[in-house]
Scaffold this motif. Structure first.
Motif, PDB file in Angstrom:
ATOM      1  N   GLU A   1      -3.220   7.183   0.976  1.00 53.15           N
ATOM      2  CA  GLU A   1      -3.312   5.760   1.713  1.00 53.15           C
ATOM      3  C   GLU A   1      -4.460   4.797   1.639  1.00 53.15           C
ATOM      4  OE1 GLU A   1      -1.660   6.960   5.445  1.00 53.15           O
ATOM      5  OE2 GLU A   1       0.039   8.102   4.651  1.00 53.15           O
ATOM      6  N   LYS A   2      -5.576   5.466   1.836  1.00 52.79           N
ATOM      7  CA  LYS A   2      -6.970   4.693   2.196  1.00 52.79           C
ATOM      8  C   LYS A   2      -7.174   3.833   0.869  1.00 52.79           C
ATOM      9  CE  LYS A   2     -11.698   5.445   3.316  1.00 52.79           C
ATOM     10  NZ  LYS A   2     -12.747   6.324   3.720  1.00 52.79           N
ATOM     11  N   THR A   3      -6.978   4.550  -0.320  1.00 51.17           N
ATOM     12  CA  THR A   3      -7.236   3.884  -1.330  1.00 51.17           C
ATOM     13  C   THR A   3      -6.323   2.848  -1.778  1.00 51.17           C
ATOM     14  OG1 THR A   3      -8.512   5.585  -2.665  1.00 51.17           O
ATOM     15  CG2 THR A   3      -7.696   3.997  -4.193  1.00 51.17           C
TER      16      THR A   3
ATOM     17  N   ALA B   1       0.868  -1.201  -0.103  1.00 54.99           N
ATOM     18  CA  ALA B   1       0.026   0.106   0.025  1.00 54.99           C
ATOM     19  C   ALA B   1       1.031   1.281  -0.052  1.00 54.99           C
ATOM     20  CB  ALA B   1      -1.029  -0.017   1.247  1.00 54.99           C
TER      21      ALA B   1
ATOM     22  N   ALA C   1      -4.663   1.027   0.430  1.00 59.30           N
ATOM     23  CA  ALA C   1      -4.998  -0.136   1.173  1.00 59.30           C
ATOM     24  C   ALA C   1      -6.184  -0.798   0.691  1.00 59.30           C
ATOM     25  CB  ALA C   1      -5.217   0.434   2.553  1.00 59.30           C
ATOM     26  N   ALA C   2      -6.984  -0.268   0.128  1.00 58.63           N
ATOM     27  CA  ALA C   2      -8.274  -0.772  -0.444  1.00 58.63           C
ATOM     28  C   ALA C   2      -7.954  -1.645  -1.683  1.00 58.63           C
ATOM     29  CB  ALA C   2      -9.152   0.118  -0.947  1.00 58.63           C
TER      30      ALA C   2
ATOM     31  N   ALA D   1       0.464   4.210  -3.118  1.00 63.16           N
ATOM     32  CA  ALA D   1       0.018   5.729  -2.541  1.00 63.16           C
ATOM     33  C   ALA D   1       1.228   6.522  -3.188  1.00 63.16           C
ATOM     34  CB  ALA D   1      -0.104   5.686  -1.254  1.00 63.16           C
TER      35      ALA D   1
ATOM     36  N   LYS E   1     -13.172   0.316  -4.409  1.00 58.44           N
ATOM     37  CA  LYS E   1     -13.829   1.410  -4.094  1.00 58.44           C
ATOM     38  C   LYS E   1     -12.954   2.756  -3.822  1.00 58.44           C
ATOM     39  CE  LYS E   1     -16.544   3.689  -0.605  1.00 58.44           C
ATOM     40  NZ  LYS E   1     -17.268   3.518   0.907  1.00 58.44           N
ATOM     41  N   GLY E   2     -13.150   3.616  -4.560  1.00 55.91           N
ATOM     42  CA  GLY E   2     -12.107   4.749  -4.535  1.00 55.91           C
ATOM     43  C   GLY E   2     -11.248   4.876  -6.011  1.00 55.91           C
TER      44      GLY E   2
END
Length: 95
Positions: free
Chosen positions: A51-53, A39, A55-56, A43, A77-78
């Motif tokens: 970071e969130k996307t 991740a 990790a997804a 990123a 998602k994202g």
């Protein structure tokens, strides 16, 4: 030099190095294998992916197996058309 002046100088140098590092990441982003990268790497290397996307993307890959096509990333998602198009040339599916 006075202690306060030294602290200010140190803060400016550190800030400058951090800014340079951020500019360097933008300048050398990609290519990245979305089937093997962690991740943090995703990123850093993919434009518009935080970071969130990132990790997804990793979680989706772990749950569903490797991405067979670049378009498969849209199942995360994202990740939409805009992110795919910004990064199409830098997305690798294999080494």
């Amino acid at each position: 030099m006075e202690a306060t002046a030294m602290k200010t100088m140190r803060a400016l140098v550190i800030g400058g190095l951090l800014a340079l590092g951020s500019l360097t990441n933008v300048a050398i982003a990609g290519p990245v294998n979305v089937n093997t990268a962690d991740a943090i790497t995703l990123a850093a290397e993919l434009k518009g992916v935080g970071e969130k996307t990132a990790a997804a993307i990793v979680a989706y890959r772990e749950a569903n197996g490797p991405f067979a096509t670049v378009e498969d990333l849209k199942n995360v998602k994202g990740v939409g058309d805009a992110i795919i198009e910004k990064n199409r040339a830098d997305i690798l599916l294999a080494d």
